[in-house]
Scaffold this motif. Structure first.
Motif, PDB file in Angstrom:
ATOM      1  N   GLY B  28      -7.564  -4.731  -6.332  1.00 61.70           N
ATOM      2  CA  GLY B  28      -7.987  -5.830  -7.193  1.00 61.70           C
ATOM      3  C   GLY B  28      -6.893  -6.331  -8.106  1.00 61.70           C
ATOM      4  O   GLY B  28      -6.817  -7.511  -8.425  1.00 61.70           O
ATOM      5  N   ALA B  29      -6.039  -5.434  -8.535  1.00 63.44           N
ATOM      6  CA  ALA B  29      -4.945  -5.801  -9.428  1.00 63.44           C
ATOM      7  C   ALA B  29      -3.731  -5.000  -8.979  1.00 63.44           C
ATOM      8  O   ALA B  29      -3.822  -4.198  -8.052  1.00 63.44           O
ATOM      9  N   THR B  30      -2.612  -5.228  -9.585  1.00 58.29           N
ATOM     10  CA  THR B  30      -1.431  -4.447  -9.207  1.00 58.29           C
ATOM     11  C   THR B  30      -1.660  -2.991  -9.581  1.00 58.29           C
ATOM     12  O   THR B  30      -1.861  -2.668 -10.747  1.00 58.29           O
ATOM     13  N   PRO B  31      -1.664  -2.142  -8.592  1.00 55.41           N
ATOM     14  CA  PRO B  31      -1.976  -0.743  -8.875  1.00 55.41           C
ATOM     15  C   PRO B  31      -0.718   0.084  -9.154  1.00 55.41           C
ATOM     16  O   PRO B  31       0.395  -0.415  -9.063  1.00 55.41           O
ATOM     17  N   TYR B  32      -0.943   1.309  -9.471  1.00 56.30           N
ATOM     18  CA  TYR B  32       0.123   2.291  -9.379  1.00 56.30           C
ATOM     19  C   TYR B  32       0.233   2.692  -7.911  1.00 56.30           C
ATOM     20  O   TYR B  32      -0.775   2.762  -7.206  1.00 56.30           O
ATOM     21  N   LEU B  33       1.431   2.970  -7.455  1.00 58.99           N
ATOM     22  CA  LEU B  33       1.677   3.254  -6.048  1.00 58.99           C
ATOM     23  C   LEU B  33       2.409   4.582  -5.906  1.00 58.99           C
ATOM     24  O   LEU B  33       3.306   4.884  -6.700  1.00 58.99           O
ATOM     25  N   PHE B  34       2.024   5.328  -4.892  1.00 64.64           N
ATOM     26  CA  PHE B  34       2.565   6.678  -4.722  1.00 64.64           C
ATOM     27  C   PHE B  34       2.878   6.931  -3.255  1.00 64.64           C
ATOM     28  O   PHE B  34       2.249   6.378  -2.359  1.00 64.64           O
ATOM     29  N   TRP B  35       3.840   7.811  -3.042  1.00 68.70           N
ATOM     30  CA  TRP B  35       4.040   8.430  -1.741  1.00 68.70           C
ATOM     31  C   TRP B  35       3.980   9.945  -1.918  1.00 68.70           C
ATOM     32  O   TRP B  35       4.670  10.512  -2.774  1.00 68.70           O
ATOM     33  N   TYR B  36       3.151  10.572  -1.068  1.00 64.68           N
ATOM     34  CA  TYR B  36       3.049  12.024  -1.040  1.00 64.68           C
ATOM     35  C   TYR B  36       3.508  12.524   0.322  1.00 64.68           C
ATOM     36  O   TYR B  36       3.366  11.828   1.332  1.00 64.68           O
ATOM     37  N   VAL B  37       3.999  13.749   0.341  1.00 67.42           N
ATOM     38  CA  VAL B  37       4.394  14.388   1.588  1.00 67.42           C
ATOM     39  C   VAL B  37       3.643  15.710   1.723  1.00 67.42           C
ATOM     40  O   VAL B  37       3.423  16.422   0.745  1.00 67.42           O
ATOM     41  N   GLN B  38       3.219  15.985   2.954  1.00 64.47           N
ATOM     42  CA  GLN B  38       2.529  17.245   3.237  1.00 64.47           C
ATOM     43  C   GLN B  38       3.265  17.944   4.362  1.00 64.47           C
ATOM     44  O   GLN B  38       3.192  17.526   5.513  1.00 64.47           O
ATOM     45  N   SER B  39       3.965  18.997   4.010  1.00 64.89           N
ATOM     46  CA  SER B  39       4.621  19.808   5.031  1.00 64.89           C
ATOM     47  C   SER B  39       3.601  20.781   5.600  1.00 64.89           C
ATOM     48  O   SER B  39       2.605  21.084   4.947  1.00 64.89           O
ATOM     49  N   PRO B  40       3.838  21.270   6.815  1.00 68.22           N
ATOM     50  CA  PRO B  40       2.864  22.174   7.444  1.00 68.22           C
ATOM     51  C   PRO B  40       2.516  23.356   6.544  1.00 68.22           C
ATOM     52  O   PRO B  40       3.405  24.043   6.035  1.00 68.22           O
ATOM     53  N   GLY B  41       1.228  23.585   6.332  1.00 69.14           N
ATOM     54  CA  GLY B  41       0.774  24.696   5.510  1.00 69.14           C
ATOM     55  C   GLY B  41       0.954  24.503   4.028  1.00 69.14           C
ATOM     56  O   GLY B  41       0.676  25.420   3.247  1.00 69.14           O
ATOM     57  N   PHE B  67       8.657  -1.769  -3.803  1.00 72.04           N
ATOM     58  CA  PHE B  67       7.411  -2.489  -4.038  1.00 72.04           C
ATOM     59  C   PHE B  67       7.670  -3.980  -3.843  1.00 72.04           C
ATOM     60  O   PHE B  67       8.553  -4.554  -4.480  1.00 72.04           O
ATOM     61  N   LYS B  68       6.886  -4.572  -2.954  1.00 68.06           N
ATOM     62  CA  LYS B  68       6.972  -6.015  -2.732  1.00 68.06           C
ATOM     63  C   LYS B  68       5.596  -6.605  -2.988  1.00 68.06           C
ATOM     64  O   LYS B  68       4.702  -6.526  -2.119  1.00 68.06           O
ATOM     65  N   ARG B  69       5.440  -7.211  -4.144  1.00 65.90           N
ATOM     66  CA  ARG B  69       4.144  -7.735  -4.543  1.00 65.90           C
ATOM     67  C   ARG B  69       3.652  -8.805  -3.567  1.00 65.90           C
ATOM     68  O   ARG B  69       2.477  -8.828  -3.221  1.00 65.90           O
ATOM     69  N   SER B  70       4.557  -9.675  -3.137  1.00 69.13           N
ATOM     70  CA  SER B  70       4.165 -10.801  -2.277  1.00 69.13           C
ATOM     71  C   SER B  70       3.627 -10.318  -0.929  1.00 69.13           C
ATOM     72  O   SER B  70       2.837 -11.013  -0.285  1.00 69.13           O
ATOM     73  N   GLN B  71       4.065  -9.148  -0.510  1.00 73.21           N
ATOM     74  CA  GLN B  71       3.616  -8.596   0.773  1.00 73.21           C
ATOM     75  C   GLN B  71       2.609  -7.465   0.595  1.00 73.21           C
ATOM     76  O   GLN B  71       2.175  -6.892   1.595  1.00 73.21           O
ATOM     77  N   SER B  72       2.272  -7.140  -0.644  1.00 77.44           N
ATOM     78  CA  SER B  72       1.388  -5.995  -0.925  1.00 77.44           C
ATOM     79  C   SER B  72       1.850  -4.771  -0.151  1.00 77.44           C
ATOM     80  O   SER B  72       1.070  -4.099   0.530  1.00 77.44           O
ATOM     81  N   SER B  73       3.146  -4.528  -0.253  1.00 81.57           N
ATOM     82  CA  SER B  73       3.700  -3.405   0.500  1.00 81.57           C
ATOM     83  C   SER B  73       4.470  -2.462  -0.408  1.00 81.57           C
ATOM     84  O   SER B  73       4.945  -2.843  -1.479  1.00 81.57           O
ATOM     85  N   PHE B  74       4.598  -1.246   0.070  1.00 77.68           N
ATOM     86  CA  PHE B  74       5.334  -0.210  -0.665  1.00 77.68           C
ATOM     87  C   PHE B  74       5.904   0.727   0.396  1.00 77.68           C
ATOM     88  O   PHE B  74       5.433   1.835   0.605  1.00 77.68           O
ATOM     89  N   ASN B  75       6.926   0.270   1.082  1.00 84.46           N
ATOM     90  CA  ASN B  75       7.492   1.012   2.205  1.00 84.46           C
ATOM     91  C   ASN B  75       8.448   2.098   1.735  1.00 84.46           C
ATOM     92  O   ASN B  75       9.240   1.897   0.808  1.00 84.46           O
ATOM     93  N   LEU B  76       8.389   3.205   2.403  1.00 87.16           N
ATOM     94  CA  LEU B  76       9.220   4.369   2.081  1.00 87.16           C
ATOM     95  C   LEU B  76      10.435   4.386   2.995  1.00 87.16           C
ATOM     96  O   LEU B  76      10.300   4.161   4.205  1.00 87.16           O
ATOM     97  N   ARG B  77      11.595   4.697   2.436  1.00 82.96           N
ATOM     98  CA  ARG B  77      12.823   4.688   3.242  1.00 82.96           C
ATOM     99  C   ARG B  77      13.673   5.910   2.933  1.00 82.96           C
ATOM    100  O   ARG B  77      13.604   6.489   1.839  1.00 82.96           O
ATOM    101  N   LYS B  78      14.469   6.268   3.933  1.00 81.52           N
ATOM    102  CA  LYS B  78      15.500   7.282   3.736  1.00 81.52           C
ATOM    103  C   LYS B  78      16.655   6.930   4.657  1.00 81.52           C
ATOM    104  O   LYS B  78      16.441   6.681   5.845  1.00 81.52           O
ATOM    105  N   PRO B  79      17.876   6.889   4.145  1.00 86.31           N
ATOM    106  CA  PRO B  79      19.002   6.438   4.973  1.00 86.31           C
ATOM    107  C   PRO B  79      19.388   7.412   6.077  1.00 86.31           C
ATOM    108  O   PRO B  79      19.864   6.991   7.129  1.00 86.31           O
TER     109      PRO B  79
END
Lengths: 112, 114
Positions: B28-41, B67-79
Protein backbone atom coordinates in the motif's frame (compact mmCIF):
# COMPACT_ATOMS: atom_id res chain seq x y z
CA UNK A 1 25.78 -12.94 18.47
CA UNK A 2 22.69 -13.87 20.50
CA UNK A 3 20.48 -16.53 19.00
CA UNK A 4 16.90 -17.68 19.02
CA UNK A 5 16.85 -21.34 19.96
CA UNK A 6 14.18 -23.80 18.88
CA UNK A 7 13.60 -27.35 20.05
CA UNK A 8 13.20 -29.97 18.81
CA UNK A 9 14.70 -29.59 15.36
CA UNK A 10 12.41 -32.29 14.03
CA UNK A 11 9.11 -33.52 15.48
CA UNK A 12 7.11 -36.43 14.16
CA UNK A 13 3.56 -36.93 15.39
CA UNK A 14 0.38 -38.83 14.56
CA UNK A 15 -2.61 -36.98 13.20
CA UNK A 16 -4.87 -35.82 16.01
CA UNK A 17 -2.08 -35.63 18.57
CA UNK A 18 -1.09 -32.49 20.40
CA UNK A 19 2.36 -31.01 19.82
CA UNK A 20 4.25 -28.24 21.55
CA UNK A 21 7.03 -26.46 19.75
CA UNK A 22 9.47 -24.64 21.96
CA UNK A 23 11.47 -21.49 21.46
CA UNK A 24 13.84 -19.48 23.60
CA UNK A 25 13.91 -15.93 22.24
CA UNK A 26 16.79 -13.53 22.75
CA UNK A 27 16.66 -12.50 26.38
CA UNK A 28 16.02 -8.74 26.12
CA UNK A 29 13.60 -8.96 23.22
CA UNK A 30 10.00 -7.89 23.65
CA UNK A 31 8.18 -9.13 20.55
CA UNK A 32 7.80 -12.77 19.64
CA UNK A 33 6.56 -14.42 16.50
CA UNK A 34 5.76 -17.74 14.93
CA UNK A 35 6.00 -18.27 11.18
CA UNK A 36 5.68 -21.45 9.19
CA UNK A 37 6.82 -22.68 5.80
CA UNK A 38 5.05 -25.54 4.09
CA UNK A 39 7.41 -27.34 1.74
CA UNK A 40 7.74 -25.42 -1.51
CA UNK A 41 5.65 -22.50 -0.33
CA UNK A 42 6.36 -19.11 1.15
CA UNK A 43 7.11 -18.34 4.76
CA UNK A 44 3.77 -17.43 6.34
CA UNK A 45 3.03 -15.41 9.45
CA UNK A 46 1.10 -17.18 12.19
CA UNK A 47 1.07 -14.99 15.27
CA UNK A 48 2.84 -12.20 17.12
CA UNK A 49 3.00 -11.82 20.88
CA UNK A 50 3.79 -8.80 23.01
CA UNK A 51 3.30 -7.91 26.64
CA UNK A 52 1.97 -11.40 27.41
CA UNK A 53 -0.77 -11.36 24.85
CA UNK A 54 -1.34 -11.99 21.18
CA UNK A 55 -0.96 -8.75 19.25
CA UNK A 56 -1.79 -10.09 15.81
CA UNK A 57 -2.66 -13.41 14.22
CA UNK A 58 -3.28 -14.69 10.74
CA UNK A 59 -6.17 -16.71 9.37
CA UNK A 60 -4.01 -19.82 9.73
CA UNK A 61 -3.88 -19.36 13.50
CA UNK A 62 -7.26 -20.89 14.34
CA UNK A 63 -8.58 -22.39 17.57
CA UNK A 64 -6.27 -25.37 17.21
CA UNK A 65 -3.27 -23.12 17.81
CA UNK A 66 -2.20 -21.38 20.97
CA UNK A 67 0.91 -19.61 22.21
CA UNK A 68 2.29 -19.13 25.65
CA UNK A 69 5.22 -17.55 27.42
CA UNK A 70 5.05 -19.61 30.58
CA UNK A 71 8.17 -18.59 32.44
CA UNK A 72 9.59 -15.40 30.97
CA UNK A 73 12.12 -17.19 28.82
CA UNK A 74 10.33 -19.82 26.74
CA UNK A 75 7.80 -19.08 24.01
CA UNK A 76 5.74 -22.06 22.93
CA UNK A 77 3.39 -22.89 20.08
CA UNK A 78 0.82 -25.59 20.77
CA UNK A 79 -1.23 -27.37 18.14
CA UNK A 80 -4.05 -29.20 19.91
CA UNK A 81 -5.05 -31.77 17.32
CA UNK A 82 -2.63 -31.93 14.46
CA UNK A 83 -3.72 -32.39 10.87
CA UNK A 84 -1.72 -33.61 7.91
CA UNK A 85 -1.65 -30.08 6.51
CA UNK A 86 0.10 -28.82 9.64
CA UNK A 87 3.27 -30.48 8.40
CA UNK A 88 5.71 -27.63 7.88
CA UNK A 89 8.83 -25.93 9.13
CA UNK A 90 7.91 -23.69 12.03
CA UNK A 91 10.10 -20.69 12.74
CA UNK A 92 10.18 -18.69 15.93
CA UNK A 93 11.43 -15.10 15.83
CA UNK A 94 11.95 -12.29 18.29
CA UNK A 95 12.72 -8.60 18.12
CA UNK A 96 13.34 -5.63 20.36
CA UNK A 97 10.60 -3.83 18.51
CA UNK A 98 10.28 -2.78 14.91
CA UNK A 99 12.08 -4.04 11.97
CA UNK A 100 14.81 -6.50 12.70
CA UNK A 101 13.60 -9.99 13.46
CA UNK A 102 15.96 -12.70 14.64
CA UNK A 103 14.85 -16.13 13.52
CA UNK A 104 15.54 -19.53 15.00
CA UNK A 105 16.65 -22.48 12.90
CA UNK A 106 13.16 -23.93 12.85
CA UNK A 107 11.32 -27.08 13.89
CA UNK A 108 10.34 -29.44 11.10
CA UNK A 109 6.94 -30.88 12.03
CA UNK A 110 5.86 -34.04 10.25
CA UNK A 111 2.28 -35.20 10.82
CA UNK A 112 1.64 -38.79 9.79
CA UNK B 1 -3.16 -6.85 -0.97
CA UNK B 2 0.42 -7.09 0.17
CA UNK B 3 2.53 -9.58 -1.74
CA UNK B 4 6.09 -10.39 -2.65
CA UNK B 5 7.03 -12.13 -5.87
CA UNK B 6 10.28 -13.93 -6.43
CA UNK B 7 9.92 -15.15 -10.00
CA UNK B 8 12.88 -17.53 -9.97
CA UNK B 9 12.34 -20.70 -7.97
CA UNK B 10 15.82 -22.09 -8.58
CA UNK B 11 18.96 -20.51 -9.99
CA UNK B 12 22.28 -22.21 -10.69
CA UNK B 13 25.45 -20.18 -11.13
CA UNK B 14 29.11 -21.00 -11.44
CA UNK B 15 31.44 -20.10 -8.62
CA UNK B 16 32.93 -16.68 -9.33
CA UNK B 17 30.07 -15.61 -11.56
CA UNK B 18 27.80 -12.70 -10.76
CA UNK B 19 24.35 -13.17 -9.28
CA UNK B 20 21.07 -11.30 -9.35
CA UNK B 21 17.97 -12.53 -7.53
CA UNK B 22 14.76 -10.77 -8.40
CA UNK B 23 12.10 -9.48 -6.03
CA UNK B 24 8.98 -7.49 -6.79
CA UNK B 25 6.47 -6.34 -4.24
CA UNK B 26 2.97 -5.00 -4.00
CA UNK B 27 2.29 -2.84 -0.97
CA UNK B 28 0.00 0.00 0.00
CA UNK B 29 2.85 2.37 0.72
CA UNK B 30 6.61 2.24 0.46
CA UNK B 31 7.52 -0.54 2.82
CA UNK B 32 10.63 -1.60 4.57
CA UNK B 33 12.39 -4.21 2.43
CA UNK B 34 14.51 -7.15 3.50
CA UNK B 35 16.50 -10.03 2.15
CA UNK B 36 16.96 -13.12 4.31
CA UNK B 37 19.07 -16.19 3.64
CA UNK B 38 18.43 -19.71 4.89
CA UNK B 39 21.32 -22.11 4.73
CA UNK B 40 20.57 -25.83 5.09
CA UNK B 41 19.63 -26.62 8.69
CA UNK B 42 19.84 -22.99 9.70
CA UNK B 43 17.35 -20.28 10.53
CA UNK B 44 16.62 -17.18 8.52
CA UNK B 45 19.51 -14.74 8.64
CA UNK B 46 19.09 -11.09 7.69
CA UNK B 47 21.32 -10.18 4.75
CA UNK B 48 20.33 -6.56 4.35
CA UNK B 49 17.45 -4.14 4.64
CA UNK B 50 16.23 -0.92 3.09
CA UNK B 51 14.46 1.71 5.11
CA UNK B 52 15.23 5.03 3.43
CA UNK B 53 18.00 7.07 1.86
CA UNK B 54 20.46 5.60 -0.61
CA UNK B 55 18.59 3.10 -2.75
CA UNK B 56 21.62 0.85 -3.04
CA UNK B 57 22.16 -0.93 0.24
CA UNK B 58 25.07 -3.05 1.29
CA UNK B 59 24.68 -6.18 3.35
CA UNK B 60 26.70 -8.96 4.84
CA UNK B 61 28.71 -11.51 2.87
CA UNK B 62 29.28 -9.09 -0.01
CA UNK B 63 25.63 -8.81 -1.02
CA UNK B 64 23.91 -5.63 -2.11
CA UNK B 65 20.38 -4.76 -3.19
CA UNK B 66 18.88 -1.89 -5.08
CA UNK B 67 15.46 -0.43 -4.37
CA UNK B 68 13.68 0.81 -7.47
CA UNK B 69 10.44 2.49 -6.53
CA UNK B 70 9.25 2.87 -10.14
CA UNK B 71 9.55 -0.89 -10.67
CA UNK B 72 8.51 -1.94 -7.14
CA UNK B 73 11.62 -4.04 -7.09
CA UNK B 74 14.37 -4.86 -4.64
CA UNK B 75 16.79 -7.14 -6.45
CA UNK B 76 19.68 -8.79 -4.65
CA UNK B 77 23.11 -8.89 -6.27
CA UNK B 78 26.57 -10.23 -5.67
CA UNK B 79 29.47 -9.66 -8.08
CA UNK B 80 31.23 -12.97 -7.43
CA UNK B 81 29.45 -15.96 -5.93
CA UNK B 82 31.18 -18.37 -3.56
CA UNK B 83 30.20 -22.01 -3.09
CA UNK B 84 29.13 -21.18 0.47
CA UNK B 85 26.43 -18.87 -0.91
CA UNK B 86 24.34 -21.89 -1.90
CA UNK B 87 21.14 -21.44 0.11
CA UNK B 88 17.52 -20.32 -0.07
CA UNK B 89 16.99 -16.56 -0.34
CA UNK B 90 13.83 -14.81 0.75
CA UNK B 91 12.69 -11.30 0.01
CA UNK B 92 10.31 -9.75 2.55
CA UNK B 93 8.43 -6.52 3.08
CA UNK B 94 7.14 -4.91 6.24
CA UNK B 95 5.37 -1.74 7.28
CA UNK B 96 7.05 1.52 8.18
CA UNK B 97 4.99 1.84 11.30
CA UNK B 98 3.51 -0.57 13.75
CA UNK B 99 4.38 -4.18 14.18
CA UNK B 100 2.47 -5.70 11.30
CA UNK B 101 4.22 -8.90 10.37
CA UNK B 102 6.59 -9.35 7.48
CA UNK B 103 5.29 -10.71 4.19
CA UNK B 104 7.70 -13.12 2.54
CA UNK B 105 8.21 -14.27 -1.01
CA UNK B 106 8.35 -17.97 -1.85
CA UNK B 107 12.10 -17.92 -1.98
CA UNK B 108 14.77 -18.59 -4.58
CA UNK B 109 17.07 -21.56 -4.18
CA UNK B 110 20.61 -20.83 -5.28
CA UNK B 111 22.91 -23.65 -6.35
CA UNK B 112 26.58 -22.97 -7.00
CA UNK B 113 28.62 -25.19 -9.28
CA UNK B 114 32.36 -25.39 -9.71
Amino acid sequence: EPEVTQTPSHQVTQMGQEVILRCVPISNHLYFYWYRQILGQKVEFLVSFYNNEISEKSEIFDDQFSVERPDGSNFTLKIRSTKLEDSAMYFCASSLGGEKLFFGSGTQLSVL
Amino acid sequence: AQSVTQPDIHITVSEGASLELRCNYSYGATPYLFWYVQSPGQGLQLLLKYFSGDTLVQGIKGFEAEFKRSQSSFNLRKPSVHWSDAAEYFCAVGPRAGNTPLVFGKGTRLSVIA
